[in-house]
Scaffold this active site. Structure first.
Site, PDB file in Angstrom:
ATOM      1  N   HIS A  96     -31.500  11.946  20.720  1.00 18.15           N
ATOM      2  CA  HIS A  96     -31.591  12.948  19.637  1.00 18.15           C
ATOM      3  C   HIS A  96     -32.593  13.991  20.144  1.00 18.15           C
ATOM      4  O   HIS A  96     -32.835  13.963  20.978  1.00 18.15           O
ATOM      5  CB  HIS A  96     -32.142  12.086  18.528  1.00 18.15           C
ATOM      6  N   HIS A  98     -35.628  15.151  18.950  1.00 13.25           N
ATOM      7  CA  HIS A  98     -37.034  15.298  18.857  1.00 13.25           C
ATOM      8  C   HIS A  98     -37.733  15.676  20.024  1.00 13.25           C
ATOM      9  O   HIS A  98     -37.142  15.493  20.965  1.00 13.25           O
ATOM     10  CB  HIS A  98     -37.775  13.696  18.268  1.00 13.25           C
ATOM     11  N   ASP A 100     -40.034  14.905  21.934  1.00 13.55           N
ATOM     12  CA  ASP A 100     -40.599  14.233  22.999  1.00 13.55           C
ATOM     13  C   ASP A 100     -39.180  13.298  23.827  1.00 13.55           C
ATOM     14  O   ASP A 100     -39.360  12.475  24.360  1.00 13.55           O
ATOM     15  CB  ASP A 100     -41.450  12.905  22.709  1.00 13.55           C
ATOM     16  N   HIS A 101     -38.124  14.132  23.434  1.00 14.59           N
ATOM     17  CA  HIS A 101     -36.798  13.635  24.037  1.00 14.59           C
ATOM     18  C   HIS A 101     -35.887  14.638  24.706  1.00 14.59           C
ATOM     19  O   HIS A 101     -34.945  14.102  25.452  1.00 14.59           O
ATOM     20  CB  HIS A 101     -35.925  12.573  22.971  1.00 14.59           C
ATOM     21  N   HIS A 186     -33.134   7.015  12.194  1.00 15.83           N
ATOM     22  CA  HIS A 186     -34.328   7.670  12.835  1.00 15.83           C
ATOM     23  C   HIS A 186     -33.920   9.185  12.565  1.00 15.83           C
ATOM     24  O   HIS A 186     -34.698   9.860  12.185  1.00 15.83           O
ATOM     25  CB  HIS A 186     -34.802   7.234  14.284  1.00 15.83           C
ATOM     26  N   ASP A 208     -35.154   5.939  20.162  1.00 24.39           N
ATOM     27  CA  ASP A 208     -36.160   5.794  18.719  1.00 24.39           C
ATOM     28  C   ASP A 208     -35.365   4.905  17.746  1.00 24.39           C
ATOM     29  O   ASP A 208     -36.107   4.912  16.649  1.00 24.39           O
ATOM     30  CB  ASP A 208     -36.596   7.015  18.512  1.00 24.39           C
ATOM     31  N   HIS A 253     -40.699   3.345  23.499  1.00 26.93           N
ATOM     32  CA  HIS A 253     -42.183   3.900  23.556  1.00 26.93           C
ATOM     33  C   HIS A 253     -42.965   2.609  23.314  1.00 26.93           C
ATOM     34  O   HIS A 253     -43.681   2.393  22.489  1.00 26.93           O
ATOM     35  CB  HIS A 253     -42.438   4.778  22.086  1.00 26.93           C
TER      36      HIS A 253
HETATM   37 ZN   LIG Z   1     -37.600  10.414  17.813  1.00 27.59          ZN
END
Ligand SMILES: [Zn+2]
Length: 269
Positions: A96, A98, A100-101, A186, A208, A253
């Site tokens: 996805h 986001h 942090d990805h 998510h 996630d 995470h």
């Molecule tokens: Zn995420």
């Protein structure tokens, strides 16, 4: 034919509150957790599943997440540790978009980007409460410009980064033994990844759809979601998939599980 190898590239850590990690359960308080990318050496090419966060982006937009990242924990630094250059990567798969990805996508200038069609759409047409999640648009500079979304002012190299996108929907075996499995909630078009290997159980990367073993055990999703009901259903789907395929779950995470994972330059095969 060479056997498929899987490397986990440590991408540093971030901090969120416990009430975000375990939605409406907590306990509250700072929780520092790992981020990582997954490199798959496959006979059809080199794939990277997710690319972690960009330190400068987090410091500019979400400094309260207190990023800790060494040069070796950036995508170029982590690849160098196993003797690879960013241009050696053929495909980026994003679970996805986001921040942090997808923060390291911009380094992988030769790679074709694979993602869910709904996710690419959501990256510029998301709900207002998803604003910070989708704050790093450097994975698609052209798309960001069209949508009037901000790009870092001091990165002229982004003008040269024009990735090709291959969007897909549904569960797909994108290469022999590499399965993208739909786990929405998510975000709109979230994918988890299962990798079949010769010498061990399949590895099922939740991304996630489930942050940690504790989320799974508590039956509790994180607070970052487009649709909490779908998110919980996707977490249950992951559990069922792991049972069906005798796969090992690798969480996105998880501060407790991550120390036990084999990190690059070690690998799974
Ligand atoms: Zn995420």
């Amino acid at each position: 034919m060479t056997d498929t190898k899987v490397y986990l590239l440590d991408g540093g850590t971030l901090v969120i509150d416990g009430f975000h990690a375990f939605w409406n359960r907590g306990p509250a308080g700072e929780l520092r957790f790992p981020c990582y990318a997954v490199l798959i050496e496959h006979k059809d090419g080199r794939y990277i599943f997710d690319t972690g966060y960009d330190h400068a982006h987090v410091m500019r937009v979400l400094p309260f997440e207190k990023p800790l990242q060494t040069p070796e924990q950036t995508i170029p630094g982590a690849l160098a540790k196993i003797g690879l250059k960013p241009t050696d990567i053929n495909y980026v798969i994003n679970s996805h978009y986001h921040f942090d990805h997808c923060g390291g996508n911009k380094h992988l200038s030769k790679a074709c980007t694979v993602c869910h069609a709904k996710e690419l759409e959501a990256s510029t047409k998301h709900q207002p409460f998803e604003h910070l999640g989708y704050s790093d648009m450097t994975f698609a500079p052209q798309l960001a410009k069209q949508a009037g979304k901000a790009l870092p002012p001091d990165e002229p190299a982004l003008d040269m980064y024009t990735p090709k996108f291959e969007t897909i929907t549904g569960d797909q075996e994108i290469a022999k033994g590499l399965w993208l499995l739909e786990t929405p909630g998510h975000t709109a078009g979230h994918y988890s990844l299962m990798v079949e290997l010769k010498n061990r159980r399949p590895m099922l990367f939740t991304a996630d759809a489930c942050y940690s073993q504790k989320n799974m055990d508590m039956n509790c999703i994180s607070s970052f979601h487009l649709d909490p009901t779908a998110s919980l259903k996707s977490m249950h789907r992951l559990k069922a998939l792991a049972e069906k395929h005798n796969a090992e779950l690798f969480y996105s995470h998880d501060p407790d599980s991550f120390p036990n994972y084999v990190k690059a330059p070690g690998y799974y095969s």
